[in-house]
Write an enzyme that holds these catalytic residues in place. Structure first.
Site, PDB file in Angstrom:
ATOM      1  N   LYS A  52      -1.302   3.575  -5.719  1.00  0.00           N
ATOM      2  CA  LYS A  52      -1.631   4.515  -6.834  1.00  0.00           C
ATOM      3  C   LYS A  52      -1.647   3.958  -8.302  1.00  0.00           C
ATOM      4  O   LYS A  52      -1.282   2.878  -8.473  1.00  0.00           O
ATOM      5  CB  LYS A  52      -0.713   5.618  -6.470  1.00  0.00           C
ATOM      6  CG  LYS A  52       0.645   5.381  -6.095  1.00  0.00           C
ATOM      7  CD  LYS A  52       1.557   6.476  -6.539  1.00  0.00           C
ATOM      8  CE  LYS A  52       2.406   6.994  -5.489  1.00  0.00           C
ATOM      9  NZ  LYS A  52       3.544   6.524  -5.177  1.00  0.00           N
TER      10      LYS A  52
ATOM     11  N   ASP B 181       0.761  -1.128  -0.173  1.00  0.00           N
ATOM     12  CA  ASP B 181       0.204   0.038   0.021  1.00  0.00           C
ATOM     13  C   ASP B 181       0.928   1.073   0.032  1.00  0.00           C
ATOM     14  O   ASP B 181       2.057   1.109   0.063  1.00  0.00           O
ATOM     15  CB  ASP B 181      -0.932   0.101   1.059  1.00  0.00           C
ATOM     16  CG  ASP B 181      -0.469   0.094   2.561  1.00  0.00           C
ATOM     17  OD1 ASP B 181       0.596   0.504   2.692  1.00  0.00           O
ATOM     18  OD2 ASP B 181      -1.023  -0.300   3.361  1.00  0.00           O
TER      19      ASP B 181
ATOM     20  N   ASP C 206       0.424  -2.426  11.454  1.00  0.00           N
ATOM     21  CA  ASP C 206      -0.052  -3.675  11.595  1.00  0.00           C
ATOM     22  C   ASP C 206      -1.279  -4.123  10.531  1.00  0.00           C
ATOM     23  O   ASP C 206      -2.290  -3.160  10.385  1.00  0.00           O
ATOM     24  CB  ASP C 206      -0.743  -3.903  12.978  1.00  0.00           C
ATOM     25  CG  ASP C 206      -1.096  -5.319  13.385  1.00  0.00           C
ATOM     26  OD1 ASP C 206      -0.346  -5.979  14.030  1.00  0.00           O
ATOM     27  OD2 ASP C 206      -2.169  -5.796  13.020  1.00  0.00           O
TER      28      ASP C 206
ATOM     29  N   MET D 257      -5.612   8.456  10.541  1.00  0.00           N
ATOM     30  CA  MET D 257      -6.340   9.327   9.640  1.00  0.00           C
ATOM     31  C   MET D 257      -7.157  10.404   9.961  1.00  0.00           C
ATOM     32  O   MET D 257      -8.240  10.423   9.535  1.00  0.00           O
ATOM     33  CB  MET D 257      -7.490   8.135   8.799  1.00  0.00           C
ATOM     34  CG  MET D 257      -6.699   7.085   8.254  1.00  0.00           C
ATOM     35  SD  MET D 257      -7.608   5.813   7.356  1.00  0.00           S
ATOM     36  CE  MET D 257      -7.892   4.664   8.633  1.00  0.00           C
TER      37      MET D 257
HETATM   38  N1  SAH Z   1      -2.421  -0.416   9.410  1.00  0.00           N
HETATM   39  C1  SAH Z   1      -1.821   1.014   9.644  1.00  0.00           C
HETATM   40  C2  SAH Z   1      -2.751   1.921   9.773  1.00  0.00           C
HETATM   41  C3  SAH Z   1      -3.402   2.038   8.399  1.00  0.00           C
HETATM   42  S1  SAH Z   1      -4.498   3.471   8.290  1.00  0.00           S
HETATM   43  C4  SAH Z   1      -1.067   0.509  11.309  1.00  0.00           C
HETATM   44  O1  SAH Z   1      -1.347  -0.154  11.882  1.00  0.00           O
HETATM   45  O2  SAH Z   1      -0.378   1.672  11.458  1.00  0.00           O
HETATM   46  C5  SAH Z   1      -3.366   4.662   7.900  1.00  0.00           C
HETATM   47  C6  SAH Z   1      -3.261   5.887   9.048  1.00  0.00           C
HETATM   48  O3  SAH Z   1      -2.359   5.307   9.751  1.00  0.00           O
HETATM   49  C7  SAH Z   1      -2.620   6.915   8.562  1.00  0.00           C
HETATM   50  O4  SAH Z   1      -3.441   7.964   8.194  1.00  0.00           O
HETATM   51  C8  SAH Z   1      -1.912   7.492   9.836  1.00  0.00           C
HETATM   52  O5  SAH Z   1      -2.866   7.993  10.715  1.00  0.00           O
HETATM   53  C9  SAH Z   1      -1.415   6.223  10.410  1.00  0.00           C
HETATM   54  N2  SAH Z   1      -0.099   5.941  10.034  1.00  0.00           N
HETATM   55  C10 SAH Z   1       0.621   4.945   9.185  1.00  0.00           C
HETATM   56  N3  SAH Z   1       1.777   4.944   9.079  1.00  0.00           N
HETATM   57  C11 SAH Z   1       2.228   6.051  10.043  1.00  0.00           C
HETATM   58  C12 SAH Z   1       3.498   6.683  10.298  1.00  0.00           C
HETATM   59  N4  SAH Z   1       4.432   6.076   9.830  1.00  0.00           N
HETATM   60  N5  SAH Z   1       3.369   7.789  10.901  1.00  0.00           N
HETATM   61  C13 SAH Z   1       2.351   8.458  11.398  1.00  0.00           C
HETATM   62  N6  SAH Z   1       1.039   7.881  11.317  1.00  0.00           N
HETATM   63  C14 SAH Z   1       0.835   6.757  10.437  1.00  0.00           C
END
Ligand code: SAH
Length: 463
Positions: A271, A249, A304, A384
């Site tokens: 994308k 992703d 995760d 998000m």
């Molecule tokens: N599965 C992912 C979350 C996916 S939703 C997890 O467990 O982290 C996507 C959101 O995750 C983003 O909009 C942001 O809020 C957060 N996110 C993911 N990677 C990030 C990062 N490196 N730094 C800050 N926020 C992050």
């Protein structure tokens, strides 16, 4: 080679040991793994050995050794921790016709016991002829870590299944089958469903091989963590090492994609080609199609995969086609982010629960239990949450949350361009809009960086 390694058949045979202290116990622990009949001869016997005797694991003769005690014994151990007594009992055992080992006395022993890595029925024996016990221990530790604990179970089940495999022609086809079992399907089945899952998977695999469908695809749904490659799990690295196809992703960093097997096809599902981002149904179809082609597919998701990862839709598609899959967890953004501000997600006397919430879902702004969240001491990690910040701020204030509640926004967690913004609920907007963040950001409601922002800077120095 002064000692020739062999595996001795001891099931049902006598093994006699003289001694009742620590040295005796150490040897008995090993010997009790066998199916030999054990006899311990000693005037003084440690309570632990008495317990083993009560459990029926060995017999005790409570007196000093006498001639005839080692008759018909395959092996004899002198473990009295007393040179004179060991020499005396060894002479007796020798005359009785047993092979003799004297603990910690290589020169007078007829055989030695190797260091053992036990994955029964797979057994690795390591010997250095007494030259370097440290080396033997190091090799043992190395092998213990390298050989999966399921190996013994797999070998045992595999052995019981050998006859059924006669249905396959000898040679290459059988070897391919066994190697698919031991190195791929067996460990996976065991990991997913324990011992009970191994035999059904073996049968299914054999059917496939008999039908001539040798390769079948597999999908690993892998958490890539927040971006820093060092925050990947070993399992995730191994999966990337083996991947034929990687479908990732948008938030997965280039440094992590670098780790994919060189020959792997890497597909960005975040994308292009399908508009700004691929529709979920198209991603599902892509995963399934590659797996049905017989590929090892790694579906790589940030953080995760089980946290706001739309994982269940993909699992449903995979299961609908009866494709094997595993979920490999990753470090979610919330865990990685609190680490950078020196905080805990939960803390005694502050918050005994933490919510992982999303600012918006597929239908727009996501509704939450604002009433509950507005109560003092609540903590939430908002994923998000950039676009929805004003909405969340409004709802919480409307439900009576304290405007001074600390709010921390962390952008690009674990990456070189990480940024921390400490604010309050009252100031969340316009602060966030003014910061004009371009990367992914997570918002902590109810958490301030420990002590001061400088703490986060300090932690960064050690990153
Ligand atoms: N599965 C992912 C979350 C996916 S939703 C997890 O467990 O982290 C996507 C959101 O995750 C983003 O909009 C942001 O809020 C957060 N996110 C993911 N990677 C990030 C990062 N490196 N730094 C800050 N926020 C992050």
């Amino acid at each position: 080679m002064k000692h020739f390694p062999i595996f001795l058949a001891v099931a049902g045979r006598r093994i006699v040991l003289s001694g009742g202290g620590d040295a005796a116990m150490a040897k008995l622990r090993l010997l009790m793994k066998t199916e030999a009949k054990l006899t311990v001869i000693a005037a003084e016997v440690a309570p632990e050995i008495h317990r083993w005797a009560a459990d029926g694991k060995l017999k005790i003769v409570k007196r000093a050794m006498e001639p005839g005690d080692a008759l018909c014994a395959a092996l004899f151990y002198a473990a009295n921790e007393d040179d004179a007594e060991d020499a005396r009992v060894s002479r007796i055992a020798h005359a009785d016709g047993a092979l003799v080992n004297i603990v910690d006395n290589l020169a007078d022993s007829q055989f030695i016991t190797p260091a053992i890595v036990d994955r029964d029925p797979v057994t690795v024996a390591i010997g250095t002829e007494g030259a370097a016990p440290v080396l033997a221990r190091a090799i043992k530790a190395d092998l213990e870590a390298r050989l999966p604990s399921s190996l013994g179970v797999l070998a045992r089940i595999g052995k019981s299944f050998r006859q059924a495999v006669d249905a396959l022609p000898m040679g290459r086809k059988r070897r391919d089958f066994w190697s698919a079992f031991y190195f791929n399907h067996g460990p996976k089945a065991f990991e997913k469903g324990g011992e009970a899952a191994v035999l059904p998977s073996l049968k299914k695999l054999l059917d496939r091989h008999i039908a001539g469908r040798k390769t079948d695809g597999h999908v690993d749904l892998v958490g890539a963590g927040p971006g820093d490659p060092e925050l990947l799990t070993l399992k995730a690295r191994n999966a990337l090492d083996k991947a034929d196809v990687v479908i990732h992703d948008r938030l997965v960093t280039p440094e992590i994609l670098e780790l994919a097997r060189r020959e792997a096809i890497v597909i960005d599902a975040g994308k292009e080609g399908f508009g700004t981002s691929m529709a979920q149904a198209d991603i599902d179809a892509l995963i399934v199609q590659h797996a049905l082609d017989g590929h090892h597919v790694v579906r790589l998701k940030s953080g995760d995969p089980t946290v706001f990862g739309r994982l269940d839709e993909e699992i449903a598609a995979i299961e609908a086609h009866d494709i094997s899959y595993r979920i490999i967890p990753g470090i979610t953004a919330a865990s990685a982010a609190v680490a950078t501000i020196g905080q805990s997600l939960t803390k005694r006397h502050r918050n005994s629960a933490v919510r992982l919430i999303t600012g918006h879902d597929t239908k727009g702004y996501a509704d939450q239990d604002w009433q509950a969240l507005a109560a003092a001491g609540e903590v939430a990690a908002i994923y998000m949450g950039k676009k929805s910040a004003r909405f969340i701020q409004g709802r919480l204030l409307m439900h009576g949350a304290d405007p001074a509640t600390p709010v921390t926004i962390i952008e690009n967690v674990s990456r070189a361009d990480q940024q921390i913004i400490a604010t309050t609920l009252a100031e969340l907007e316009p602060t966030l809009t003014q910061a004009n963040l371009q990367g992914p950001a997570i918002t902590f409601y109810g958490l301030a960086p420990r002590a001061a922002l400088s703490q986060a800077e300090k932690l960064k120095e050690f990153a």
